[in-house]
Design a protein around this motif. Structure first.
Motif, mmCIF file in Angstrom:
data_model
loop_
_atom_site.group_PDB
_atom_site.id
_atom_site.type_symbol
_atom_site.label_atom_id
_atom_site.label_comp_id
_atom_site.label_asym_id
_atom_site.label_seq_id
_atom_site.Cartn_x
_atom_site.Cartn_y
_atom_site.Cartn_z
ATOM 1 N N ALA A 1 -3.520 -44.560 -50.758
ATOM 2 C CA ALA A 1 -3.759 -45.334 -52.009
ATOM 3 C C ALA A 1 -2.340 -46.118 -52.345
ATOM 4 C CB ALA A 1 -3.990 -44.249 -53.224
ATOM 5 N N ARG A 2 -1.292 -45.533 -52.159
ATOM 6 C CA ARG A 2 0.163 -46.224 -52.499
ATOM 7 C C ARG A 2 0.664 -47.223 -51.203
ATOM 8 N NH1 ARG A 2 3.667 -42.958 -55.483
ATOM 9 N NH2 ARG A 2 4.928 -44.661 -55.317
ATOM 10 N N PRO B 1 -4.924 -39.254 -48.294
ATOM 11 C CA PRO B 1 -5.426 -40.238 -49.330
ATOM 12 C C PRO B 1 -4.482 -40.421 -50.176
ATOM 13 C CG PRO B 1 -7.052 -38.515 -48.922
ATOM 14 C CD PRO B 1 -5.765 -38.164 -48.169
ATOM 15 N N ALA B 2 -3.471 -39.937 -50.829
ATOM 16 C CA ALA B 2 -2.639 -40.352 -51.587
ATOM 17 C C ALA B 2 -1.474 -41.175 -51.229
ATOM 18 C CB ALA B 2 -1.682 -39.258 -52.307
#
Length: 174
Positions: free
Chosen positions: A140-141, A136-137
């Motif tokens: 997100a980027r 997920p990180a």
């Protein structure tokens, strides 16, 4: 290829070198070990075809992966990938070496990744690509998330997107 936002195409048009992670991007992320300790990886032929097309259009490819793998080195050699960093525990250091070797500023590089170690390159390169099942990180980027998963056409999608943005993507005539 489906509709891609103009800002994504503009960023992709500026990519002068594409960096690929391996496990989860060029492959499905699974690791296979034989009874003799040998390692197996499955690469998609269409990803390889698109990589060759991108390189032929003037955009070199680099592989930066944290794992050492003879299979990766063999596949990279088969495709003519000019920059291969296996066993790169510090991907940012590998990126700095790549920039020196290639003469390409990281601001003009794109990186495709799927896990937390890739965030160091996302922060230092001009465009970040992720696969849909990435951490997920990472999602997100990412500037662009592929519809295809790693090992099943994600790299083809990225290569075709860059070529489309740069005006070098064409469908060969029958």
């Amino acid at each position: 290829m489906s509709a891609v936002p103009g800002d994504v195409l503009a960023r992709a048009a500026d990519v002068r070198l594409l960096i690929l992670d391996v496990d989860g991007v060029l492959t499905d992320g699974r690791l296979y070990y034989g009874p003799d300790g040998s390692e197996y990886k499955a690469f998609h032929a269409r990803d390889g075809s698109a990589m060759k097309g991108l390189m032929a259009s003037g955009v070199p490819i680099a592989i930066i992966t944290g794992r050492k793998s003879a299979a990766v080195e063999r596949r990279a050699a088969e495709l003519g990938v000019p920059h291969v960093f296996t066993g790169a525990e510090d991907k940012a250091a590998a990126l700095a070496e790549l920039a020196e070797q290639s003469g390409v500023d990281p601001a003009h590089m794109g990186h495709a990744g799927d896990d937390l170690a890739d965030l160091a390159l996302f922060a230092r390169t001009g465009m970040a690509f992720a696969v849909p099942d990435a951490h997920p990180a990472v999602l997100a980027r990412a500037d662009y998330v592929t519809t295809a998963v790693g090992g099943a056409g994600a790299v083809r999608e990225i290569c075709d997107l860059i070529r489309r943005a740069q005006g070098t993507w064409t469908v060969p005539e029958a």
